[in-house]
Design an enzyme around this catalytic site. Structure first.
Site, PDB file in Angstrom:
ATOM      1  N   ASP A 103      12.461  -6.887   3.763  1.00  0.00           N
ATOM      2  CA  ASP A 103      11.729  -7.332   5.184  1.00  0.00           C
ATOM      3  C   ASP A 103      12.514  -6.520   6.247  1.00  0.00           C
ATOM      4  O   ASP A 103      12.456  -6.834   7.284  1.00  0.00           O
ATOM      5  CB  ASP A 103      11.960  -8.871   5.174  1.00  0.00           C
ATOM      6  N   LEU A 146      11.114  -5.253  -4.859  1.00  0.00           N
ATOM      7  CA  LEU A 146      10.581  -4.007  -5.646  1.00  0.00           C
ATOM      8  C   LEU A 146      11.802  -2.836  -5.470  1.00  0.00           C
ATOM      9  O   LEU A 146      12.340  -3.091  -4.691  1.00  0.00           O
ATOM     10  CB  LEU A 146       9.436  -3.310  -5.021  1.00  0.00           C
ATOM     11  N   GLY A 148      -2.912 -16.623  -2.976  1.00  0.00           N
ATOM     12  CA  GLY A 148      -3.652 -15.426  -2.422  1.00  0.00           C
ATOM     13  C   GLY A 148      -4.674 -15.653  -1.362  1.00  0.00           C
ATOM     14  O   GLY A 148      -5.768 -14.715  -1.215  1.00  0.00           O
ATOM     15  N   SER A 149      -4.228 -16.335  -0.299  1.00  0.00           N
ATOM     16  CA  SER A 149      -5.250 -16.739   0.875  1.00  0.00           C
ATOM     17  C   SER A 149      -5.145 -15.549   1.846  1.00  0.00           C
ATOM     18  O   SER A 149      -6.211 -15.141   2.290  1.00  0.00           O
ATOM     19  CB  SER A 149      -4.718 -17.758   1.527  1.00  0.00           C
ATOM     20  N   ASN A 150      -4.168 -14.777   1.867  1.00  0.00           N
ATOM     21  CA  ASN A 150      -3.835 -13.424   2.503  1.00  0.00           C
ATOM     22  C   ASN A 150      -4.824 -12.314   1.980  1.00  0.00           C
ATOM     23  O   ASN A 150      -5.602 -11.781   2.500  1.00  0.00           O
ATOM     24  CB  ASN A 150      -2.607 -12.855   2.804  1.00  0.00           C
ATOM     25  N   GLY A 204      15.087  -1.874   2.054  1.00  0.00           N
ATOM     26  CA  GLY A 204      15.941  -2.998   2.462  1.00  0.00           C
ATOM     27  C   GLY A 204      14.667  -4.152   2.628  1.00  0.00           C
ATOM     28  O   GLY A 204      13.748  -4.070   3.071  1.00  0.00           O
ATOM     29  N   HIS A 254       4.995 -10.917   6.292  1.00  0.00           N
ATOM     30  CA  HIS A 254       6.194 -12.034   6.293  1.00  0.00           C
ATOM     31  C   HIS A 254       6.145 -13.063   6.973  1.00  0.00           C
ATOM     32  O   HIS A 254       5.890 -12.911   8.608  1.00  0.00           O
ATOM     33  CB  HIS A 254       7.427 -11.155   6.299  1.00  0.00           C
ATOM     34  N   ARG A 260      13.501  -3.666 -14.858  1.00  0.00           N
ATOM     35  CA  ARG A 260      12.542  -3.667 -13.851  1.00  0.00           C
ATOM     36  C   ARG A 260      11.897  -2.297 -13.561  1.00  0.00           C
ATOM     37  O   ARG A 260      10.655  -2.197 -13.159  1.00  0.00           O
ATOM     38  CB  ARG A 260      13.396  -4.202 -12.369  1.00  0.00           C
ATOM     39  N   ARG A 308       8.294 -10.846  -5.870  1.00  0.00           N
ATOM     40  CA  ARG A 308       9.144  -9.953  -6.383  1.00  0.00           C
ATOM     41  C   ARG A 308       9.912  -8.830  -5.602  1.00  0.00           C
ATOM     42  O   ARG A 308       9.091  -8.333  -4.784  1.00  0.00           O
ATOM     43  CB  ARG A 308       8.855  -9.057  -7.597  1.00  0.00           C
TER      44      ARG A 308
HETATM   45  C1  GRF Z   1       2.503 -16.269   3.010  1.00  0.00           C
HETATM   46  O1  GRF Z   1       3.001 -17.070   3.530  1.00  0.00           O
HETATM   47  C2  GRF Z   1       3.144 -14.916   3.147  1.00  0.00           C
HETATM   48  O2  GRF Z   1       3.404 -14.665   4.672  1.00  0.00           O
HETATM   49  C3  GRF Z   1       4.060 -15.058   2.339  1.00  0.00           C
HETATM   50  O3  GRF Z   1       3.767 -15.603   1.181  1.00  0.00           O
HETATM   51  C4  GRF Z   1       2.776 -16.437   1.326  1.00  0.00           C
HETATM   52  C5  GRF Z   1       1.755 -16.055   0.809  1.00  0.00           C
HETATM   53  O4  GRF Z   1       0.507 -16.772   0.744  1.00  0.00           O
HETATM   54  N1  GRF Z   1       4.791 -13.500   1.887  1.00  0.00           N
HETATM   55  P1  GRF Z   1      -0.982 -16.547   0.218  1.00  0.00           P
HETATM   56  O5  GRF Z   1      -0.927 -16.298  -1.361  1.00  0.00           O
HETATM   57  O6  GRF Z   1      -1.245 -14.982   1.041  1.00  0.00           O
HETATM   58  O7  GRF Z   1      -1.816 -17.711   0.529  1.00  0.00           O
END
Ligand code: GRF
Length: 197
Positions: A147, A95, A14-16, A145, A111, A67, A93
């Site tokens: 990405d 979706l 979860g760093s993003n 589709g 991505h 699902r 996952r």
């Molecule tokens: C990131 O590299 C993001 O681009 C990809 O999965 C990774 C998630 O990292 N979709 P985090 O959990 O946000 O640290």
């Protein structure tokens, strides 16, 4: 200013997610993070979100017969949080079409490649194997589709001699944490709707 209510879907560290939570602390940011949902109870990001006072939920797809049923419950949770926008942040996952269509134009993903290059997994390994000189990350709308949705923001990162998938991933992650909050700001403020939809 009425702030858009945002849920973040995660599967791991979860760093993003953290970058979005931090950005949303600014008083002039047009979105607030109201919930974090994980498909893995062990996702480290859940504890981080809970420590920030954000509602959390975890839901294992394997506990559901299909699902569709899993995604129906996700929808119920998101509705209970009164969510306007959804951010996928390392949600591992794929979706289904109904879920994706429900959030059309309101769900975005980060991505780790310069889409349309390297859709799917193991993007850093594949870029290095190809001898790519430039790699990077993309925030894009989510469509059925994988990405394939319209890009919102991209950041390029040079591939350096001696790079491994890990060193490259680490440099790209810094850019992810910069462009994801900016893309969400653009979407939540309404800046994007005129150009992309
Ligand atoms: C990131 O590299 C993001 O681009 C990809 O999965 C990774 C998630 O990292 N979709 P985090 O959990 O946000 O640290």
């Amino acid at each position: 200013m009425i702030r858009k209510r945002v849920a973040i879907l995660i599967s791991g560290r979860g760093s993003n997610m953290s970058a979005l939570i931090e950005a949303a602390k600014a008083p002039d940011y047009p979105a607030e993070i109201v919930g974090v949902l994980s498909n893995r109870a062990a996702a480290a990001g859940l504890a981080v979100a809970a420590a920030e006072g954000i509602a959390t939920a975890s839901l294992a797809q394997s506990k559901f017969p299909s699902r569709d049923m899993f995604e129906d419950v996700m929808t119920q949770i998101l509705e209970s949080w009164d969510v306007d926008l959804v951010c996928l942040a390392g949600f591992m996952r794929v979706l289904g079409e109904d879920f994706v269509n429900r959030w059309e134009g309101r769900m975005i993903n980060i991505h780790p490649s310069l889409l349309p290059l390297y859709r799917g997994l193991h993007t850093h390994e594949r870029a290095l194997a190809d001898g790519a000189k430039v790699h990077g990350c993309t925030v894009h709308f989510v469509t059925p589709g994988l990405d394939e949705g319209a890009p919102i923001l991209q950041a390029e990162v040079p591939v350096l001699p001696g790079d491994t998938p890990d060193t490259l991933a680490a440099r790209i992650l810094i850019e992810e944490h910069r462009i994801y909050p900016e893309a969400l700001r653009m979407l939540a403020s309404g800046e994007l709707t005129a150009t992309l939809q």
